[in-house]
Scaffold this active site. Sequence first.
Site, PDB file in Angstrom:
ATOM      1  CB  CYS A 135      -0.929  -0.013   1.208  1.00 36.18           C
ATOM      2  SG  CYS A 135      -2.039   1.412   1.266  1.00 36.18           S
ATOM      3  CB  CYS A 152      -7.156  -0.369   6.818  1.00 38.89           C
ATOM      4  SG  CYS A 152      -6.854  -0.467   5.027  1.00 38.89           S
TER       5      CYS A 152
END
Length: 331
Positions: free
Chosen positions: A90, A182
Amino acid sequence: MKKILVGVSGGVDSLSAVLYFKNLNFEVFPYFLILSEKNLIEKEKVVQLYKDLGFKIIVEDRRDYFKEKIIDYFIKTYRDGRTPNPCAFCNRLVKFPLLVSKMKELGFEKFSTGHYIRVDRGFLYKGKDKKKDQSYYVSTVKKDDLKFFENSITSFLSKDEIKKFVSGNNVEIKVKESQDICFIKDNYVDFLNENGFFDEEGEMVDDNGKVLKKHSGYYRFTIGQNVKIGGLDEKYFVKKIIPLKNRIVVCKRDGLKVKEFLLTPLEIFSDERKDLKVKIRYRNEEVECEIEDFKGNIKVITKDYIYGVTPGQIGVLYRDDKVVLSGVIEK
Protein backbone atom coordinates in the site's frame (compact mmCIF):
# COMPACT_ATOMS: atom_id res chain seq x y z
CA MET A 1 4.70 30.95 3.36
CA LYS A 2 5.79 27.44 2.44
CA LYS A 3 3.02 24.92 1.85
CA ILE A 4 3.10 21.23 2.64
CA LEU A 5 0.73 18.28 2.21
CA VAL A 6 0.56 15.87 5.13
CA GLY A 7 -1.06 12.45 4.91
CA VAL A 8 -3.29 11.95 7.96
CA SER A 9 -5.24 9.09 9.49
CA GLY A 10 -6.73 10.75 12.56
CA GLY A 11 -4.14 9.17 14.85
CA VAL A 12 -1.59 10.91 17.05
CA ASP A 13 1.42 10.37 14.75
CA SER A 14 0.04 12.12 11.68
CA LEU A 15 -1.52 14.79 13.88
CA SER A 16 1.88 15.48 15.41
CA ALA A 17 3.28 15.99 11.90
CA VAL A 18 0.56 18.54 11.08
CA LEU A 19 1.17 20.46 14.31
CA TYR A 20 4.95 20.26 13.86
CA PHE A 21 4.87 21.90 10.44
CA LYS A 22 2.35 24.48 11.60
CA ASN A 23 4.79 25.44 14.38
CA LEU A 24 7.49 25.81 11.72
CA ASN A 25 5.24 28.34 9.93
CA PHE A 26 4.23 26.09 7.06
CA GLU A 27 0.75 26.35 5.63
CA VAL A 28 -0.31 22.75 6.24
CA PHE A 29 -2.92 20.85 4.26
CA PRO A 30 -3.97 17.54 5.88
CA TYR A 31 -4.81 14.86 3.28
CA PHE A 32 -7.16 12.05 4.31
CA LEU A 33 -7.60 9.07 2.00
CA ILE A 34 -10.65 6.83 2.20
CA LEU A 35 -9.28 3.46 1.20
CA SER A 36 -11.57 1.13 3.14
CA GLU A 37 -14.89 1.02 4.98
CA LYS A 38 -12.97 1.67 8.19
CA ASN A 39 -11.70 4.98 6.79
CA LEU A 40 -15.22 5.89 5.68
CA ILE A 41 -16.54 5.33 9.22
CA GLU A 42 -13.73 7.49 10.65
CA LYS A 43 -14.09 10.28 8.09
CA GLU A 44 -16.46 12.50 10.06
CA LYS A 45 -14.32 12.47 13.21
CA VAL A 46 -11.10 13.12 11.28
CA VAL A 47 -12.58 15.97 9.27
CA GLN A 48 -14.03 17.56 12.41
CA LEU A 49 -10.71 17.23 14.26
CA TYR A 50 -8.78 19.18 11.65
CA LYS A 51 -11.54 21.72 11.02
CA ASP A 52 -11.64 22.46 14.75
CA LEU A 53 -7.89 23.08 14.59
CA GLY A 54 -8.34 25.49 11.69
CA PHE A 55 -6.92 23.36 8.87
CA LYS A 56 -8.28 22.95 5.34
CA ILE A 57 -8.42 19.17 5.17
CA ILE A 58 -8.53 17.46 1.77
CA VAL A 59 -10.53 14.23 1.60
CA GLU A 60 -10.54 11.80 -1.31
CA ASP A 61 -12.33 8.48 -1.71
CA ARG A 62 -9.95 6.10 -3.48
CA ARG A 63 -11.50 2.78 -2.52
CA ASP A 64 -11.70 1.59 -6.13
CA TYR A 65 -8.02 2.31 -6.67
CA PHE A 66 -7.12 0.61 -3.38
CA LYS A 67 -9.13 -2.47 -4.34
CA GLU A 68 -7.35 -2.71 -7.68
CA LYS A 69 -3.86 -2.28 -6.23
CA ILE A 70 -4.06 -3.91 -2.79
CA ILE A 71 -7.17 -6.01 -2.16
CA ASP A 72 -6.87 -7.84 -5.48
CA TYR A 73 -3.15 -8.41 -4.79
CA PHE A 74 -3.98 -9.68 -1.29
CA ILE A 75 -6.50 -12.21 -2.63
CA LYS A 76 -4.25 -13.39 -5.48
CA THR A 77 -1.27 -13.86 -3.18
CA TYR A 78 -3.25 -16.12 -0.86
CA ARG A 79 -4.66 -17.98 -3.85
CA ASP A 80 -1.06 -18.66 -4.94
CA GLY A 81 -0.26 -20.13 -1.52
CA ARG A 82 1.89 -17.20 -0.46
CA THR A 83 1.55 -14.67 2.36
CA PRO A 84 0.96 -11.04 1.30
CA ASN A 85 2.17 -7.87 2.96
CA PRO A 86 -0.59 -5.36 2.12
CA CYS A 87 0.77 -2.52 4.26
CA ALA A 88 4.16 -2.52 2.52
CA PHE A 89 2.57 -2.65 -0.93
CA CYS A 90 0.00 0.00 0.00
CA ASN A 91 2.84 2.39 0.81
CA ARG A 92 4.52 1.59 -2.50
CA LEU A 93 1.49 1.54 -4.80
CA VAL A 94 -1.16 3.70 -3.12
CA LYS A 95 -0.40 6.04 -0.23
CA PHE A 96 2.92 7.55 -1.23
CA PRO A 97 2.15 7.81 -4.98
CA LEU A 98 -1.19 9.49 -4.22
CA LEU A 99 0.50 11.90 -1.81
CA VAL A 100 3.08 12.83 -4.45
CA SER A 101 0.40 13.18 -7.14
CA LYS A 102 -1.76 15.45 -4.96
CA MET A 103 1.29 17.45 -3.88
CA LYS A 104 2.19 18.16 -7.52
CA GLU A 105 -1.42 18.91 -8.43
CA LEU A 106 -1.50 21.57 -5.70
CA GLY A 107 1.84 23.00 -6.80
CA PHE A 108 3.63 22.13 -3.56
CA GLU A 109 7.23 20.97 -3.33
CA LYS A 110 7.05 18.68 -0.30
CA PHE A 111 4.81 16.21 1.50
CA SER A 112 5.07 14.36 4.79
CA THR A 113 3.40 11.73 6.97
CA GLY A 114 3.49 10.54 10.57
CA HIS A 115 5.73 7.55 9.80
CA TYR A 116 8.62 6.77 12.10
CA ILE A 117 11.26 7.04 9.37
CA ARG A 118 13.93 9.49 8.27
CA VAL A 119 14.93 10.42 4.74
CA ASP A 120 18.27 12.07 4.04
CA ARG A 121 19.68 12.85 0.58
CA GLY A 122 17.58 10.17 -1.04
CA PHE A 123 18.36 7.45 1.49
CA LEU A 124 15.84 5.92 3.88
CA TYR A 125 16.75 5.47 7.55
CA LYS A 126 15.05 4.13 10.66
CA GLY A 127 13.22 6.59 12.90
CA LYS A 128 14.61 7.43 16.32
CA ASP A 129 12.07 5.26 18.17
CA LYS A 130 13.33 1.77 17.29
CA LYS A 131 10.25 0.12 18.80
CA LYS A 132 7.98 2.11 16.48
CA ASP A 133 10.35 2.32 13.50
CA GLN A 134 8.43 1.84 10.23
CA SER A 135 11.30 1.73 7.76
CA TYR A 136 10.46 -1.94 7.11
CA TYR A 137 7.06 -0.98 5.67
CA VAL A 138 8.33 2.13 3.86
CA SER A 139 11.36 0.34 2.35
CA THR A 140 9.19 -0.59 -0.64
CA VAL A 141 8.40 3.04 -1.57
CA LYS A 142 10.00 4.26 -4.79
CA LYS A 143 13.00 6.54 -4.43
CA ASP A 144 11.39 8.94 -6.88
CA ASP A 145 8.51 9.40 -4.42
CA LEU A 146 10.64 9.63 -1.27
CA LYS A 147 12.72 12.48 -2.71
CA PHE A 148 9.76 14.79 -2.01
CA PHE A 149 9.40 13.59 1.60
CA GLU A 150 9.99 16.15 4.36
CA ASN A 151 11.09 14.67 7.67
CA SER A 152 8.57 15.24 10.42
CA ILE A 153 8.70 15.21 14.20
CA THR A 154 8.22 11.41 14.15
CA SER A 155 11.61 11.15 12.45
CA PHE A 156 13.36 12.46 15.55
CA LEU A 157 11.21 11.73 18.61
CA SER A 158 9.95 8.63 20.39
CA LYS A 159 6.26 7.72 20.63
CA ASP A 160 6.11 8.91 24.23
CA GLU A 161 7.66 12.24 23.24
CA ILE A 162 5.15 12.53 20.37
CA LYS A 163 2.23 12.08 22.77
CA LYS A 164 3.64 14.78 25.07
CA PHE A 165 4.11 17.11 22.10
CA VAL A 166 0.48 16.69 21.00
CA SER A 167 -0.81 17.07 24.57
CA GLY A 168 1.22 20.25 24.87
CA ASN A 169 -0.77 21.63 21.94
CA ASN A 170 -4.03 20.98 23.83
CA VAL A 171 -5.42 18.55 21.27
CA GLU A 172 -7.62 15.55 22.04
CA ILE A 173 -7.32 12.48 19.79
CA LYS A 174 -10.75 11.24 18.73
CA VAL A 175 -9.82 8.34 16.44
CA LYS A 176 -8.52 5.11 17.93
CA GLU A 177 -5.24 3.96 16.42
CA SER A 178 -5.28 0.57 14.75
CA GLN A 179 -2.53 -1.98 14.17
CA ASP A 180 -4.72 -4.23 12.03
CA ILE A 181 -5.10 -4.50 8.26
CA CYS A 182 -7.53 -1.70 7.46
CA PHE A 183 -9.84 -3.69 5.20
CA ILE A 184 -10.12 -6.79 7.42
CA LYS A 185 -13.04 -6.57 9.84
CA ASP A 186 -12.49 -9.67 11.97
CA ASN A 187 -9.93 -12.07 10.50
CA TYR A 188 -8.43 -12.68 7.10
CA VAL A 189 -9.98 -16.14 6.69
CA ASP A 190 -13.50 -14.67 6.92
CA PHE A 191 -12.46 -12.01 4.42
CA LEU A 192 -11.18 -14.62 1.98
CA ASN A 193 -14.37 -16.67 2.43
CA GLU A 194 -16.32 -13.55 1.41
CA ASN A 195 -14.12 -13.23 -1.67
CA GLY A 196 -14.31 -16.62 -3.34
CA PHE A 197 -12.37 -18.95 -1.05
CA PHE A 198 -14.23 -22.02 0.18
CA ASP A 199 -13.44 -24.72 2.69
CA GLU A 200 -12.18 -27.85 1.00
CA GLU A 201 -10.71 -30.85 2.76
CA GLY A 202 -7.01 -31.40 2.11
CA GLU A 203 -4.11 -33.37 3.49
CA MET A 204 -1.50 -32.26 6.00
CA VAL A 205 1.61 -34.38 5.49
CA ASP A 206 5.16 -34.64 6.83
CA ASP A 207 8.34 -34.39 4.74
CA ASN A 208 7.98 -38.04 3.76
CA GLY A 209 4.43 -37.61 2.52
CA LYS A 210 2.81 -39.37 5.45
CA VAL A 211 -0.68 -38.01 6.08
CA LEU A 212 -0.89 -36.68 9.64
CA LYS A 213 -4.35 -35.10 9.55
CA LYS A 214 -6.90 -33.36 7.36
CA HIS A 215 -7.37 -29.60 7.05
CA SER A 216 -10.11 -27.42 5.59
CA GLY A 217 -8.19 -25.16 3.20
CA TYR A 218 -4.57 -24.30 2.37
CA TYR A 219 -5.29 -20.56 2.50
CA ARG A 220 -5.74 -20.82 6.27
CA PHE A 221 -2.01 -21.38 6.73
CA THR A 222 1.26 -19.51 6.41
CA ILE A 223 4.86 -20.68 6.53
CA GLY A 224 6.12 -21.12 10.10
CA GLN A 225 2.64 -21.38 11.60
CA ASN A 226 2.36 -23.76 14.54
CA VAL A 227 -0.14 -26.57 13.89
CA LYS A 228 -1.49 -29.09 16.35
CA ILE A 229 -1.38 -32.74 15.34
CA GLY A 230 -3.80 -34.79 17.43
CA GLY A 231 -2.17 -37.48 19.54
CA LEU A 232 1.36 -36.08 19.10
CA ASP A 233 3.14 -34.10 21.81
CA GLU A 234 5.77 -32.64 19.50
CA LYS A 235 5.16 -29.27 17.87
CA TYR A 236 4.81 -29.12 14.11
CA PHE A 237 5.08 -26.10 11.84
CA VAL A 238 3.98 -25.31 8.29
CA LYS A 239 6.93 -25.79 5.96
CA LYS A 240 5.33 -25.68 2.51
CA ILE A 241 1.97 -24.84 0.96
CA ILE A 242 0.92 -26.58 -2.27
CA PRO A 243 -2.21 -24.79 -3.55
CA LEU A 244 -2.93 -26.98 -6.58
CA LYS A 245 -3.12 -30.07 -4.35
CA ASN A 246 -4.58 -28.24 -1.36
CA ARG A 247 -1.76 -29.80 0.64
CA ILE A 248 0.15 -28.55 3.66
CA VAL A 249 3.61 -29.93 4.41
CA VAL A 250 4.62 -29.70 8.06
CA CYS A 251 7.83 -30.37 9.95
CA LYS A 252 9.44 -30.03 13.36
CA ARG A 253 11.04 -26.68 14.12
CA ASP A 254 14.49 -27.64 12.81
CA GLY A 255 12.92 -28.32 9.42
CA LEU A 256 12.18 -24.59 9.07
CA LYS A 257 15.74 -23.38 9.50
CA VAL A 258 17.53 -21.95 6.47
CA LYS A 259 20.62 -19.91 5.77
CA GLU A 260 19.78 -18.93 2.19
CA PHE A 261 16.75 -17.50 0.42
CA LEU A 262 15.93 -15.41 -2.64
CA LEU A 263 14.51 -11.91 -2.92
CA THR A 264 12.98 -10.30 -5.99
CA PRO A 265 14.12 -6.67 -5.62
CA LEU A 266 11.49 -3.99 -5.16
CA GLU A 267 13.56 -0.90 -4.37
CA ILE A 268 17.34 -0.59 -4.24
CA PHE A 269 18.54 2.46 -2.32
CA SER A 270 22.23 1.67 -2.11
CA ASP A 271 24.79 -0.68 -3.69
CA GLU A 272 26.46 -1.35 -0.33
CA ARG A 273 27.42 -4.97 0.20
CA LYS A 274 29.27 -5.04 3.52
CA ASP A 275 28.07 -5.19 7.15
CA LEU A 276 24.50 -5.99 6.18
CA LYS A 277 21.60 -7.33 8.22
CA VAL A 278 18.27 -8.65 6.99
CA LYS A 279 14.78 -8.51 8.45
CA ILE A 280 12.13 -10.93 7.15
CA ARG A 281 9.17 -9.77 9.26
CA TYR A 282 8.34 -6.47 10.90
CA ARG A 283 8.65 -7.84 14.45
CA ASN A 284 11.66 -10.08 13.75
CA GLU A 285 15.17 -9.24 14.83
CA GLU A 286 17.66 -8.42 12.09
CA VAL A 287 20.24 -11.08 11.23
CA GLU A 288 23.74 -10.60 9.85
CA CYS A 289 24.01 -11.61 6.20
CA GLU A 290 25.76 -11.36 2.87
CA ILE A 291 24.10 -11.02 -0.51
CA GLU A 292 24.85 -12.15 -4.05
CA ASP A 293 23.20 -11.45 -7.39
CA PHE A 294 21.42 -14.55 -8.63
CA LYS A 295 19.60 -14.73 -11.99
CA GLY A 296 17.96 -11.34 -11.60
CA ASN A 297 17.18 -11.99 -7.95
CA ILE A 298 19.21 -11.44 -4.82
CA LYS A 299 20.45 -14.39 -2.81
CA VAL A 300 20.58 -13.66 0.91
CA ILE A 301 23.03 -15.76 2.93
CA THR A 302 22.62 -15.39 6.68
CA LYS A 303 25.33 -15.88 9.28
CA ASP A 304 23.02 -17.85 11.55
CA TYR A 305 20.01 -20.01 10.83
CA ILE A 306 16.68 -18.22 10.58
CA TYR A 307 13.20 -19.71 10.82
CA GLY A 308 9.94 -19.15 8.98
CA VAL A 309 11.17 -17.50 5.77
CA THR A 310 7.84 -16.87 4.06
CA PRO A 311 7.31 -16.45 0.29
CA GLY A 312 5.33 -13.28 -0.42
CA GLN A 313 6.60 -11.42 2.63
CA ILE A 314 9.05 -8.52 2.44
CA GLY A 315 12.76 -8.87 3.14
CA VAL A 316 14.64 -5.68 4.00
CA LEU A 317 18.41 -5.27 4.09
CA TYR A 318 19.97 -2.72 6.42
CA ARG A 319 23.40 -1.32 7.07
CA ASP A 320 23.15 0.13 10.56
CA ASP A 321 20.07 2.40 10.39
CA LYS A 322 20.13 2.78 6.60
CA VAL A 323 17.84 0.78 4.31
CA VAL A 324 19.93 -0.77 1.54
CA LEU A 325 17.15 -2.52 -0.39
CA SER A 326 13.80 -4.26 -0.14
CA GLY A 327 12.39 -7.23 -2.00
CA VAL A 328 9.74 -9.92 -2.04
CA ILE A 329 10.79 -13.25 -0.55
CA GLU A 330 10.56 -15.96 -3.19
CA LYS A 331 11.87 -19.13 -1.56
